[in-house]
Design a protein around this motif. Structure first.
Motif, PDB file in Angstrom:
ATOM      1  N   ARG A   1       0.848  -1.191   0.000  1.00 20.78           N
ATOM      2  CA  ARG A   1       0.000   0.000   0.000  1.00 20.78           C
ATOM      3  C   ARG A   1       0.883   1.239   0.000  1.00 20.78           C
ATOM      4  N   PRO A   2       0.301   2.414  -0.276  1.00 12.85           N
ATOM      5  CA  PRO A   2       1.117   3.647  -0.321  1.00 12.85           C
ATOM      6  C   PRO A   2       1.839   3.992   0.979  1.00 12.85           C
ATOM      7  N   ASP A   3       1.415   3.378   2.096  1.00  8.12           N
ATOM      8  CA  ASP A   3       2.129   3.623   3.348  1.00  8.12           C
ATOM      9  C   ASP A   3       3.160   2.530   3.627  1.00  8.12           C
TER      10      ASP A   3
ATOM     11  N   VAL B   1       4.270   1.436  -7.272  1.00 11.26           N
ATOM     12  CA  VAL B   1       4.289   2.231  -8.495  1.00 11.26           C
ATOM     13  C   VAL B   1       4.084   3.688  -8.119  1.00 11.26           C
ATOM     14  N   GLN B   2       4.947   4.537  -8.687  1.00  7.10           N
ATOM     15  CA  GLN B   2       4.868   5.972  -8.440  1.00  7.10           C
ATOM     16  C   GLN B   2       4.959   6.686  -9.785  1.00  7.10           C
TER      17      GLN B   2
ATOM     18  N   ALA C   1      15.316   2.040  -0.618  1.00  9.91           N
ATOM     19  CA  ALA C   1      15.143   1.280   0.617  1.00  9.91           C
ATOM     20  C   ALA C   1      15.390   2.160   1.841  1.00  9.91           C
ATOM     21  N   LYS C   2      16.407   2.995   1.794  1.00 13.01           N
ATOM     22  CA  LYS C   2      16.691   3.883   2.924  1.00 13.01           C
ATOM     23  C   LYS C   2      15.546   4.861   3.146  1.00 13.01           C
ATOM     24  N   GLN C   3      15.040   5.447   2.077  1.00 10.67           N
ATOM     25  CA  GLN C   3      13.923   6.368   2.218  1.00 10.67           C
ATOM     26  C   GLN C   3      12.677   5.640   2.727  1.00 10.67           C
ATOM     27  N   GLY C   4      12.467   4.418   2.266  1.00  4.00           N
ATOM     28  CA  GLY C   4      11.338   3.617   2.742  1.00  4.00           C
ATOM     29  C   GLY C   4      11.462   3.300   4.221  1.00  4.00           C
ATOM     30  N   GLY C   5      12.660   2.991   4.679  1.00  5.68           N
ATOM     31  CA  GLY C   5      12.891   2.715   6.092  1.00  5.68           C
ATOM     32  C   GLY C   5      12.622   3.925   6.964  1.00  5.68           C
ATOM     33  N   ILE C   6      13.054   5.078   6.504  1.00  6.28           N
ATOM     34  CA  ILE C   6      12.802   6.313   7.261  1.00  6.28           C
ATOM     35  C   ILE C   6      11.298   6.588   7.325  1.00  6.28           C
ATOM     36  N   TYR C   7      10.612   6.380   6.191  1.00  2.00           N
ATOM     37  CA  TYR C   7       9.170   6.586   6.168  1.00  2.00           C
ATOM     38  C   TYR C   7       8.461   5.598   7.096  1.00  2.00           C
ATOM     39  N   ALA C   8       8.830   4.325   7.058  1.00  2.70           N
ATOM     40  CA  ALA C   8       8.205   3.316   7.927  1.00  2.70           C
ATOM     41  C   ALA C   8       8.404   3.690   9.398  1.00  2.70           C
ATOM     42  N   ALA C   9       9.585   4.193   9.750  1.00  3.51           N
ATOM     43  CA  ALA C   9       9.831   4.625  11.128  1.00  3.51           C
ATOM     44  C   ALA C   9       8.912   5.768  11.519  1.00  3.51           C
ATOM     45  N   LYS C  10       8.667   6.682  10.589  1.00  2.00           N
ATOM     46  CA  LYS C  10       7.748   7.802  10.875  1.00  2.00           C
ATOM     47  C   LYS C  10       6.323   7.297  11.101  1.00  2.00           C
TER      48      LYS C  10
ATOM     49  N   PRO D   1       1.776  11.663   5.190  1.00  2.00           N
ATOM     50  CA  PRO D   1       1.202  11.420   3.859  1.00  2.00           C
ATOM     51  C   PRO D   1       1.835  10.192   3.220  1.00  2.00           C
ATOM     52  N   PRO D   2       1.235   9.634   2.158  1.00  2.00           N
ATOM     53  CA  PRO D   2       1.777   8.423   1.525  1.00  2.00           C
ATOM     54  C   PRO D   2       3.255   8.577   1.146  1.00  2.00           C
ATOM     55  N   PHE D   3       3.955   7.441   1.134  1.00  2.00           N
ATOM     56  CA  PHE D   3       5.376   7.429   0.807  1.00  2.00           C
ATOM     57  C   PHE D   3       5.605   7.968  -0.593  1.00  2.00           C
ATOM     58  N   ARG D   4       6.642   8.773  -0.728  1.00  2.00           N
ATOM     59  CA  ARG D   4       7.028   9.339  -2.023  1.00  2.00           C
ATOM     60  C   ARG D   4       8.540   9.245  -2.147  1.00  2.00           C
TER      61      ARG D   4
END
Length: 176
Positions: free
Chosen positions: A4-6, A25-26, A38-47, A60-63
């Motif tokens: 999902r976007p999150d 998909v973006q 992956a690093k940006q995704g990890g930071i977003y997941a932590a948030k 807001p959704p991951f970008r």
């Protein structure tokens, strides 16, 4: 895995998928399976996790933001693409090297990697080698315990010493 976007798994809001295992998909294109994503995704997941723990609304959704690409293509040669800035050659290789050392965690790791790379550069040490191609005769010989390594032709002596590298060495057998 479709996420999902999150970056959570459908029907499992407490399971996050990041990096090259996440199919996201973006702007009509799949995200690249590279370390910055992956690093940006990890930071977003932590948030998202932190917001949930503190009872705050989710971000807001991951970008994914693509900042550029660096690739080494040999000794003293690399390519860099930062959009408007594109470069190749020795200067690009130096920038590639410094960038990779910069993103290591801790001064000790940076120092150790820098010293190892410097030693390898000065001594022409090769870290890893790729053996491309397939030789069914050598493969069969190796499978039955004969001389040679899988996928490699034995040296002229027949001792199986054609394989050059740091790993998977074995002593030559005597021919007597």
């Amino acid at each position: 895995m479709q996420v999902r976007p999150d970056l959570t798994v459908p029907r499992h809001p407490d399971v996050f998928v990041i990096g090259d295992t996440a199919a996201l998909v973006q702007d009509g294109k799949p995200l690249p399976g590279i370390a910055p994503a992956a690093k940006q995704g990890g930071i977003y997941a932590a948030k998202v996790i932190r917001a949930g723990v503190l009872g705050r609304p989710k971000p807001p959704p991951f970008r994914y933001r693509h900042y550029g690409a660096l690739a080494t293509i040999g000794r003293n040669s690399a390519v860099i693409d930062f959009g408007r800035i594109r470069m190749k050659g020795r200067l690009a290789w130096l920038i590639w090297s410094m960038t990779h050392v910069y993103f290591l965690i801790g001064a000790r790791n940076r120092l150790l990697v820098t010293l190892q790379w410097l030693f390898d550069y000065i001594t022409f040490t090769r870290g890893a080698q790729l053996i491309a191609g397939f030789d069914p005769v050598a493969e069969q010989r190796s499978a039955w315990g004969g001389d040679g390594f899988a996928g490699c032709r034995p040296a002229a002596s027949g001792a199986g010493s054609a394989h050059v590298g740091r790993f998977n060495r074995r002593p030559a057998r005597s021919q007597t």
